[in-house]
Design a protein around this motif. Structure first.
Motif, mmCIF file in Angstrom:
data_model
loop_
_atom_site.group_PDB
_atom_site.id
_atom_site.type_symbol
_atom_site.label_atom_id
_atom_site.label_comp_id
_atom_site.label_asym_id
_atom_site.label_seq_id
_atom_site.Cartn_x
_atom_site.Cartn_y
_atom_site.Cartn_z
ATOM 1 N N LYS A 1 0.850 -1.160 0.127
ATOM 2 C CA LYS A 1 -0.025 -0.066 0.110
ATOM 3 C C LYS A 1 0.882 1.203 -0.094
ATOM 4 C CE LYS A 1 -3.827 2.100 2.501
ATOM 5 N NZ LYS A 1 -4.667 2.042 3.836
ATOM 6 N N ALA A 2 1.808 1.246 0.785
ATOM 7 C CA ALA A 2 2.770 2.244 0.809
ATOM 8 C C ALA A 2 3.728 2.633 -0.533
ATOM 9 C CB ALA A 2 3.972 2.305 2.048
ATOM 10 N N ARG B 1 5.655 11.358 8.215
ATOM 11 C CA ARG B 1 6.053 11.425 6.957
ATOM 12 C C ARG B 1 4.592 11.503 5.955
ATOM 13 N NH1 ARG B 1 10.186 10.921 9.334
ATOM 14 N NH2 ARG B 1 11.803 9.121 9.487
ATOM 15 N N LYS B 2 3.650 11.174 6.592
ATOM 16 C CA LYS B 2 2.087 11.071 5.984
ATOM 17 C C LYS B 2 1.827 12.713 5.641
ATOM 18 C CE LYS B 2 -2.514 9.949 6.240
ATOM 19 N NZ LYS B 2 -3.425 9.160 7.220
ATOM 20 N N LYS B 3 1.856 13.434 6.712
ATOM 21 C CA LYS B 3 1.674 15.007 6.678
ATOM 22 C C LYS B 3 2.304 15.744 5.378
ATOM 23 C CE LYS B 3 -0.100 15.576 11.388
ATOM 24 N NZ LYS B 3 0.139 14.307 11.603
ATOM 25 N N ARG C 1 -5.182 7.935 3.283
ATOM 26 C CA ARG C 1 -5.564 6.647 3.735
ATOM 27 C C ARG C 1 -4.328 5.746 4.026
ATOM 28 N NH1 ARG C 1 -10.177 4.935 -0.707
ATOM 29 N NH2 ARG C 1 -11.504 6.794 -0.293
ATOM 30 N N LEU C 2 -3.222 6.312 4.185
ATOM 31 C CA LEU C 2 -2.151 5.597 4.287
ATOM 32 C C LEU C 2 -1.768 5.729 5.728
ATOM 33 C CD1 LEU C 2 0.129 3.694 2.989
ATOM 34 C CD2 LEU C 2 1.618 5.939 2.581
ATOM 35 N N ASP C 3 -1.130 4.496 6.412
ATOM 36 C CA ASP C 3 -0.937 4.653 7.710
ATOM 37 C C ASP C 3 0.685 5.084 7.912
ATOM 38 O OD1 ASP C 3 -3.194 3.538 8.356
ATOM 39 O OD2 ASP C 3 -2.484 1.398 8.816
#
Length: 452
Positions: A18-19, A89-91, A213-215
């Protein structure tokens, strides 16, 4: 019967893929925006924003605006790297995508120089700077996300999806510009060139849906829960990891091969000195990128078996030779030769270094400063690579046809990456949680003093 929880540093099942998918699609959409600017800077902007200058000067000024974004990248890297190592990292991945989409859309809305005078190129440069700030955090955050989610023995393969996504974005940008470049001159210069930029609205929406939607990565979560995040990542980098930051800066100069191939070679091939058509040269770039899409993950998978250094070295040293051959082929005017050597140089050989550097650079740093280290190191090197196009236009002579000088210049820029790889550690067998330990050395204890 209960199912045992995964180890603290292991991603839940499906998260690595997914990543990688999110990195691929996000990078493809982000760099679609970035590379349509390169095509426009070579083919359109000299006549739209700099038409008050002679053709050679107009081309030089237009290519200089391409490099402006690279000058802005180190500044963006300082800020976004700091935020990414503190907040996650996601932000950063979501923020950079939205900023790129907005700035690219606004470029498509710009008035021409004939309409508003010098304000037009000024606004063009401003929006280009915003593109550079966005790109500064994009690859580093996507690389960190995929590396920290990946299985330890497949970090090379999974992190390569960031760069194959970049090539996918470049391919998409090229394919969009092929029909645009084929428009009649009047339609092309009035509204046709704007269409690819307006499509960035879709880029921002699709990318946002995917990435939100990624953790967050287990490595960052564990860092936050145990040692805490670093309050001043730059202090830790400068004190404990400066040598590896310098290696990444030197290694990132390999991106000069991409900018010379994508922008200067395109302008040279379509100039009066050679006379190839815009559409035919865009097809060279498109097919080279198709090959790169397959070559990048294959080279990266090979690095998981034989190591990062040998694969990266093959790509860096080989690019110095094959780019010389590619520019020579353009000078002959032989389209089949240009196509063959373009695919070899950019699609195959350059992909070796391009596909491996996400894991190679990222593995030099520990989790607490990984995003900052990769972002700052790469963006300083990329800044030089961005202006390589401007330097190439200058050293190509008043007629812009001295390809040998440009080839030698490109080869010289491949030397620092070779040196960086030769002096770097091999990290493919190092566990993810221990990456960067040797680089920190005795500074590890002092790091605790600057953590939250």
């Amino acid at each position: 019967m209960s199912v045992p929880a995964p180890p603290r540093d292991a991603s839940p099942p499906g998260q690595p893929k997914k990543a990688a998918t999110a990195a691929w699609i996000g990078s493809a959409l982000e760099y679609y925006d970035f590379f349509i600017y390169g095509s426009a800077a070579a083919l359109i902007f000299p006549e739209v924003f700099f038409d008050d200058s002679d053709p050679a000067t107009a081309t030089l000024l237009s290519l200089a605006t391409f490099g402006v974004a690279y000058a802005a990248r180190p500044i963006g890297a300082l800020f976004l790297g700091h935020v990414g190592d503190r907040l996650g990292r996601k932000k950063i991945m979501v923020f950079t995508l939205m900023l790129m989409g907005l700035s690219t859309f606004l470029i498509g809305c710009l008035p021409t120089r004939d309409q508003v005078g010098t304000l037009a190129p000024v606004l063009l440069v401003l929006y280009r700077v915003l593109q550079g700030v966005s790109a500064a955090g994009e690859q580093a955050s996507a690389n960190s996300m995929t590396l920290e989610h990946a299985p330890p023995d497949r970090r090379g393969f999974f992190t390569s999806f960031t760069l194959s996504g970049t090539q996918g974005g470049q391919l998409l940008a090229t394919l969009v510009f092929i029909p645009v470049a084929a428009l009649p001159e009047e339609q092309l210069l009035s509204w046709g060139w704007r269409v690819p930029f307006w499509l960035s609205v879709a880029v921002a929406v699709v990318g946002y849906v995917i990435r939100r939607r990624l953790d967050e990565t287990p490595a960052f979560a564990r860092q936050t829960a145990t040692e805490g995040v670093v309050r001043m990542p730059l202090v830790v980098l400068a004190r404990d990891h400066w040598a590896d930051v310098l290696r990444v800066v030197a290694g990132a100069l390999i991106a000069s091969v991409s900018t010379i191939f994508t922008v200067w070679a395109l302008a040279y091939a379509t100039s009066d000195a050679v006379g190839m058509s815009r559409s035919s040269m865009l097809w060279v770039a498109a097919l080279a990128n198709v090959v790169a899409l397959a070559a990048i993950p294959l080279w990266a998978a090979l690095s998981d078996r034989v190591g990062r250094r040998p694969v990266y070295l093959a790509g860096a040293a080989g690019s110095a030779v094959t780019m010389f051959l590619y520019l020579w082929a353009i000078s002959t005017g032989s389209y089949p030769l240009v196509m063959l050597l373009g695919i070899l140089a950019f699609g195959v050989v350059y992909s070796a270094a391009n596909g491996v550097w996400p894991s190679f650079y990222g593995e030099m740093f520990p989790t607490r400063v990984r995003l900052s280290g990769v972002a700052i190191g790469t963006q300083i090197g990329f800044a030089v690579a961005g202006f390589a196009v401007t330097f190439a236009a200058r050293i190509a002579g008043p007629d812009g046809d001295d390809w040998t000088a440009v080839a030698l210049f490109t080869a010289a820029l491949c030397v620092p990456p070779v040196i960086a790889a030769v002096t770097a550690r091999e990290t493919r067998l190092v566990p993810t949680e221990r990456l960067g330990e040797r680089a920190a050395g005795e500074g590890a204890e002092r790091t605790e003093k600057v953590t939250a």
